[in-house]
Structures are given as C-alpha cells and as structure tokens.
Design an enzyme around this catalytic site. Structure first.
Site, short mmCIF file in Angstrom:
data_model
loop_
_atom_site.label_atom_id
_atom_site.label_comp_id
_atom_site.label_asym_id
_atom_site.label_seq_id
_atom_site.Cartn_x
_atom_site.Cartn_y
_atom_site.Cartn_z
N HIS A 109 -6.02 4.90 1.29
CA HIS A 109 -4.38 5.21 0.03
C HIS A 109 -5.56 5.40 -0.72
O HIS A 109 -7.33 6.02 -0.87
CB HIS A 109 -4.71 4.24 -0.15
CG HIS A 109 -6.16 2.25 -0.72
ND1 HIS A 109 -6.43 3.24 -1.53
CD2 HIS A 109 -5.71 1.82 0.61
CE1 HIS A 109 -7.68 1.57 -1.44
NE2 HIS A 109 -6.91 1.46 -0.38
N GLU B 254 -3.51 -3.86 5.01
CA GLU B 254 -5.30 -3.98 5.33
C GLU B 254 -5.38 -5.11 5.92
O GLU B 254 -4.14 -6.40 5.94
CB GLU B 254 -5.59 -3.51 3.76
CG GLU B 254 -7.51 -4.15 3.85
CD GLU B 254 -7.90 -3.36 4.61
OE1 GLU B 254 -8.38 -3.65 5.71
OE2 GLU B 254 -8.45 -2.47 3.95
#
Length: 256
Positions: free
Chosen positions: A21, A96
């Site tokens: 990201h 994550e």
C-alpha cells in the site's frame, strides 16, 4: 521490472503482482499499524497514482485483490480505476500481521511502554504470538499464503494485482524462496511479481521495483519495525531493486 511486457495469457501459471500500500501518516511517524485502520496520506495517494499509471501500461490485468484495510483498499481502488475500471475484491486474509499491544505505539517507544509485547515481537520463535491478540509469524504466514494459493488457483494464465502489506509480502517471499536470502525493507507501492504454478510451485519473477517512484517522494527506509530499521527519512532518488542492491536484513522484520 524485468519482462513486464510479457503476457501470462495461456501460461501454466498465475502471474500475481503484489504491491505494498501507499504511505500513511503513521508510516511517516514510525507508528505501528498492524490491523489498525489508517488511511493514506497525500504522499501515499501520489505513490498509488504513480504505480497505477505504471500498471496501466502493462499487458491486461484481470482483477485487483486487496486487504480490506483502508490503506491497501484505497491504493487498490486507485490502481483499478486507472487500469480500465477493474473490480476490487477484498480479502481480510491479506491484512498485515496483527501486532497486539504494539499497535498504535511509536516503535522507538515500545520497549518502555510495552516490554512484554516488545520481547515477543523480537523473539526468534516463529510460533511466538504477541500479547493483546497479536499473531505469530507462523499464523501470518499460513493466513496470507493460503490467500495467495486461492487467488492463484482462480487465475491460471492471467495477470492479477494484489495490494497488501509489508509483513505479508515478506511471508510470501519466504514461501517462494524458503532457502533464499532474507529481504530488506519493502517500500510503499513497490511491485513484487510472483508466478504460481500447479503442484505447489512458486517462483519470483521480479522484486522490489519502485522505478515508478523516481519522481515521487517516498520513505526510503520503509520503516522496518525493529531495532535495525534506523531513522525514517525521505528520498527522491531511485531506490532501485533491493535484490540487485544486495540489501537483505532479517526476513522477520515487519513493515507496519
């Protein structure tokens, strides 16, 4: 990125371009995100636009997958829009690593503020979870590699994009290169391309490509999230390919 003009159509593998990201304010501050839902900052949106423009010039992409956390999903939406209005499919298994009591803390302060979680994070035991609901490295590895296997099985002979997180990308590298050298920092919007074949075979086509950021401000350190990370600082020069540069700190570092 090597051979980016080749098309995987009709091939016996799925080509999966895994992208971290864009930058967030917490990345810039060295603050641990984990599962906390932090959006992109202005620099992160510029990075996402740069990688989207880059990918729009590659051969056809079939679909975009993303973690359901805002920083990944917004990056994925920018990519999908630039690549012809593709759909974005979210998968929480691409999130994550959950970092428990460390989440929300500035990394340089965690040893003092949460010593037990800090010790767990620095443990050499891959089965060690982190107090406060945090995952072990094994749990992260099992979760994200299973997600990639599902995606690969659906897209043989196609090229797809996956937008995820630094810890996930390191685990995917470990799956593809279990006996390989460790990777270093995973920069925001770096492109890491995997080929997934039948019979459980994974290969890496290219790694750590940030050539699209040569005119864009970005965090060179990528905030590795452990004691070897060093200061977070910015660069506008070409970072290049980490593998070619020979920069390989411990693979267990986690980018937050």
């Amino acid at each position: 990125m090597a051979d980016s003009d080749s098309n995987s159509s009709g091939a016996d593998y799925a080509e999966i371009m895994v992208i971290r990201h864009g930058e967030t304010a917490w990345n810039a501050d060295g603050r641990i995100q984990g599962h906390l839902d932090v959006e992109l900052n202005d620099a992160g949106r510029q990075q996402a636009a740069a990688v989207a423009n880059r990918l729009s010039k590659d051969p056809k992409i079939s679909l975009v997958y993303s973690s359901d956390l805002k920083r990944a999903y917004e990056t994925a939406q920018i990519i999908a829009a630039r690549c012809g209005g593709l759909n974005v499919v979210t998968d929480p298994d691409l999130r994550e690593r959950h970092l428990g009591d460390l989440q929300g803390l500035v990394f340089r302060e965690v040893a003092k503020l949460s010593p037990e979680a800090y010790r767990a994070f620095n443990s050499h035991r891959t089965c060690q979870d982190i107090p406060g609901g945090g995952e072990s490295l094994v749990q992260l590895y099992d979760r994200c590699t299973a997600a990639m296997e599902r995606i690969g099985g659906k897209h043989k002979g196609e090229r797809v994009v996956v937008v995820s997180h630094g810890g996930v990308i390191r685990s995917l590298y470990q799956r593809a290169c279990p006996n390989g050298r460790s990777i270093g920092k995973v920069s925001n919007t770096s492109i890491n391309t995997f080929h997934l074949y039948d019979e459980d075979k994974w290969t890496i086509k290219s790694w750590g490509d940030v050539s699209h950021l040569k005119e864009t401000d970005y965090l060179e350190s990528g905030f590795g999230g452990d004691g070897t990370s060093g200061a977070v600082y910015r660069s506008q020069h070409r970072l290049g390919n980490f593998m070619a540069a020979g920069y390989f700190p411990n693979w267990k570092e986690v980018v937050f």
